[in-house]
Motif scaffolding. Structure first.
Motif, PDB file in Angstrom:
ATOM      1  N   GLN A  99      36.445  26.722  23.743  1.00 49.18           N
ATOM      2  CA  GLN A  99      35.650  26.061  22.712  1.00 49.18           C
ATOM      3  C   GLN A  99      36.520  25.122  21.885  1.00 49.18           C
ATOM      4  N   ALA A 100      35.889  24.041  21.401  1.00 49.05           N
ATOM      5  CA  ALA A 100      36.555  23.091  20.505  1.00 49.05           C
ATOM      6  C   ALA A 100      35.525  22.598  19.492  1.00 49.05           C
ATOM      7  N   GLY A 101      35.958  22.496  18.228  1.00 50.09           N
ATOM      8  CA  GLY A 101      35.031  22.083  17.179  1.00 50.09           C
ATOM      9  C   GLY A 101      35.224  20.673  16.698  1.00 50.09           C
ATOM     10  N   SER A 102      36.165  19.948  17.292  1.00 51.71           N
ATOM     11  CA  SER A 102      36.431  18.564  16.872  1.00 51.71           C
ATOM     12  C   SER A 102      36.932  17.758  18.051  1.00 51.71           C
ATOM     13  N   ALA A 103      36.987  16.444  17.883  1.00 54.24           N
ATOM     14  CA  ALA A 103      37.454  15.555  18.950  1.00 54.24           C
ATOM     15  C   ALA A 103      38.917  15.822  19.279  1.00 54.24           C
ATOM     16  N   SER A 104      39.741  16.016  18.258  1.00 53.87           N
ATOM     17  CA  SER A 104      41.170  16.266  18.505  1.00 53.87           C
ATOM     18  C   SER A 104      41.379  17.591  19.230  1.00 53.87           C
ATOM     19  N   ALA A 105      40.615  18.624  18.836  1.00 51.91           N
ATOM     20  CA  ALA A 105      40.726  19.924  19.515  1.00 51.91           C
ATOM     21  C   ALA A 105      40.254  19.829  20.958  1.00 51.91           C
ATOM     22  N   ALA A 106      39.229  19.008  21.192  1.00 51.23           N
ATOM     23  CA  ALA A 106      38.727  18.816  22.566  1.00 51.23           C
ATOM     24  C   ALA A 106      39.781  18.175  23.451  1.00 51.23           C
ATOM     25  N   ARG A 107      40.454  17.154  22.926  1.00 52.94           N
ATOM     26  CA  ARG A 107      41.489  16.479  23.716  1.00 52.94           C
ATOM     27  C   ARG A 107      42.664  17.410  23.985  1.00 52.94           C
ATOM     28  N   GLY A 125      30.702  16.217  13.295  1.00 48.22           N
ATOM     29  CA  GLY A 125      30.984  15.916  11.891  1.00 48.22           C
ATOM     30  C   GLY A 125      30.858  14.429  11.666  1.00 48.22           C
ATOM     31  N   ALA A 126      31.941  13.834  11.176  1.00 50.77           N
ATOM     32  CA  ALA A 126      31.947  12.389  10.949  1.00 50.77           C
ATOM     33  C   ALA A 126      32.315  11.612  12.204  1.00 50.77           C
ATOM     34  N   GLU A 127      32.659  12.310  13.291  1.00 45.70           N
ATOM     35  CA  GLU A 127      33.106  11.650  14.521  1.00 45.70           C
ATOM     36  C   GLU A 127      31.945  11.459  15.493  1.00 45.70           C
ATOM     37  N   ASN A 128      32.087  10.421  16.322  1.00 46.45           N
ATOM     38  CA  ASN A 128      31.077  10.107  17.329  1.00 46.45           C
ATOM     39  C   ASN A 128      31.546  10.615  18.687  1.00 46.45           C
ATOM     40  N   GLY A 129      30.781  11.525  19.270  1.00 48.47           N
ATOM     41  CA  GLY A 129      31.160  12.093  20.558  1.00 48.47           C
ATOM     42  C   GLY A 129      31.208  11.083  21.684  1.00 48.47           C
ATOM     43  N   LEU A 130      30.402  10.020  21.578  1.00 46.91           N
ATOM     44  CA  LEU A 130      30.421   8.990  22.619  1.00 46.91           C
ATOM     45  C   LEU A 130      31.808   8.371  22.780  1.00 46.91           C
ATOM     46  N   GLU A 131      32.508   8.214  21.670  1.00 46.88           N
ATOM     47  CA  GLU A 131      33.834   7.593  21.724  1.00 46.88           C
ATOM     48  C   GLU A 131      34.869   8.484  22.400  1.00 46.88           C
ATOM     49  N   LEU A 132      34.528   9.770  22.506  1.00 43.65           N
ATOM     50  CA  LEU A 132      35.462  10.712  23.131  1.00 43.65           C
ATOM     51  C   LEU A 132      35.382  10.705  24.661  1.00 43.65           C
ATOM     52  N   ILE A 133      34.256  10.253  25.197  1.00 46.74           N
ATOM     53  CA  ILE A 133      34.038  10.323  26.655  1.00 46.74           C
ATOM     54  C   ILE A 133      35.115   9.576  27.446  1.00 46.74           C
ATOM     55  N   PRO A 134      35.411   8.300  27.150  1.00 45.52           N
ATOM     56  CA  PRO A 134      36.434   7.592  27.941  1.00 45.52           C
ATOM     57  C   PRO A 134      37.800   8.274  27.888  1.00 45.52           C
TER      58      PRO A 134
END
Length: 442
Positions: A29-37, A55-64
């Protein structure tokens, strides 16, 4: 499957994780973009559920970014703010599928089934691509030789285990073919098989080939390279000529064998992979250990199960069936109809010591298939080394004068370019030599 859940809502992460685990999957599990990466960099995931609102981050930007690190990853976008535009945008960025909150267990199950089918097909394609790259006419590993039959049976037994295997034998005996067979007989058969040739690369490039590198880690590293270990996750990696593995790389390989952990060149992130190792050598590794050229602890880690392939000269009964299989392959490749070998050609092949083993036999048969116009491949169509050996055999022992004459005429015809040249060497006219050829059935 190994699944990562990325959502800023803890309850959703826990609920989805519990359901997935109850169906046999492993989850992180990850609760943020940085934790996901960070999680994606440290582990290999098959599937990732990604919330578009972190939160304030957009998940779409994490896909690439996620796909750049793990191109095989299947990303399922999930959001309560569902719209056609968002779905299209996610797919354009590389998302695998799209699911709207609130979702039902049945919807999750359908997404997982779809991902499993696609991953299975991709793995099968990877295996087939590797098989095509290594296509050889001698790819069927069978034998009439009792010693070889015992070795094949042992190879089948060890294939069912997870033990590291060390293949020993002279160059050209078929160690790569046996390594592929062990992979094919194992439970890893549907996953990739990769080969790394240890003597062909510098230590720096070999380290990159095995463990991967990140862009900019050395001159010429213009893009990330996941490495062969990552590419063979769940499959088998064949290390050819392991005796030539540089000392500088041996501790890294030892660590991977012990802990299944490694780092890419230029990247401090520790990664894990599930790879079965099969190594091969034609060198005396025990001597290399004594001389300090090979680590003793690595030798024992690799040599869990040892298989020694006998040279072709000790498997005389295999020469004819192997040669016939190869001839069929090369006849088709050259669009010819060839039915086999002449008795004289087979006699020469059985008598020859084959210092190059299967590789030399393959080259000899390919030459014969190219030179023989049709019908059977005769002694004149085979390499000169075999013709010379046949002549030695003909002139050995006690023979009648007529037998000696026939043997010498056959030898001269096999080693000359034309009937005129052969007649000149024999000291007869071409008509006489033509009649002799006809009477001998040449």
């Amino acid at each position: 499957m190994n699944i990562l859940i990325v959502d800023d809502e803890m309850n959703i992460r826990k609920t989805l994780s519990l359901w997935l685990k109850s169906h046999g999957h492993q989850t992180r599990q990850a609760g943020s973009a940085s934790a996901a990466r960070e999680e994606n960099g440290a582990n290999k995931f098959d599937l990732l559920f990604l919330d578009l609102r972190l939160g304030a981050e957009n998940g779409l930007e994490l896909i690439p970014a996620l796909l750049a690190d793990s191109p095989w990853l299947k990303i399922v976008v999930m959001t309560a703010y569902s719209s056609i535009d968002t779905a299209v945008q996610a797919m354009k960025l590389g998302a695998f599928d799209y699911i709207a909150k609130p979702f039902t267990p049945e919807q999750i199950d359908l997404v997982i089934q779809k991902a499993e089918q696609v991953l299975a097909l991709e793995n099968r394609i990877s295996v087939l691509r590797e098989d095509l790259k290594g296509l050889h006419p001698e790819a069927v590993f069978a034998s009439k030789n009792p010693k070889m039959q015992r070795l094949i049976e042992m190879a089948r037994q060890v294939a069912a285990s997870e033990a590291a295997v060390l293949l020993r034998g002279e160059s050209g005996t078929g160690k790569t073919v046996l390594a592929r067979a062990i992979h094919g007989w194992s439970s890893r058969a549907d996953f990739p098989f990769g080969t790394v040739s240890c003597p062909t690369l510098t230590p720096e490039l070999l380290s990159s080939e095995l463990f991967g590198h990140v862009r900019g880690s050395f001159t010429g590293a213009v893009r990330d390279n996941p490495g062969r270990i990552a590419a063979c996750d769940r499959g088998t990696l064949f290390l050819d000529e392991i005796g030539d593995l540089p000392l500088a790389i041996q501790p890294q390989l030892l660590r991977f064998i012990q802990d299944h952990e490694y780092e890419r060149v230029g990247d401090p992130v520790t990664r894990r992979a599930d790879v079965r190792l099969v190594a091969a050598t034609n060198r005396n590794l025990e001597e290399a250990v004594k001389e300090g050229r090979f680590r003793e602890d690595l030798f024992y880690r690799l040599n869990v199960f040892e298989l020694e392939i006998p040279p072709l000269r000790e498997r005389v009964e295999d020469i004819e069936p192997l040669a016939n299989d190869m001839l069929l392959f090369f006849a088709n490749a050259n669009r010819k109809v060839l039915s086999g070998f002449s008795a004289e050609a087979l006699e020469a092949m059985r008598a020859y010591p084959w210092p190059g083993n299967l590789r030399e036999l393959r080259n000899a048969v390919e030459r014969g298939a190219i030179l023989a116009p049709s019908g059977v491949v005769g002694l004149p169509h085979l390499p000169g080394a075999l013709q010379g050996r046949a002549a030695e055999n003909h002139f050995s022992g006690r023979r009648t004068l007529a037998e000696m004459e026939e043997a010498y005429i056959r030898h001269v015809l096999a080693t000359t370019e034309s009937l005129q040249e052969a007649a000149a060497i024999l000291g007869v006219n071409q008509a006489t030599l033509w009649r002799k050829r006809k009477s001998y059935g040449i």
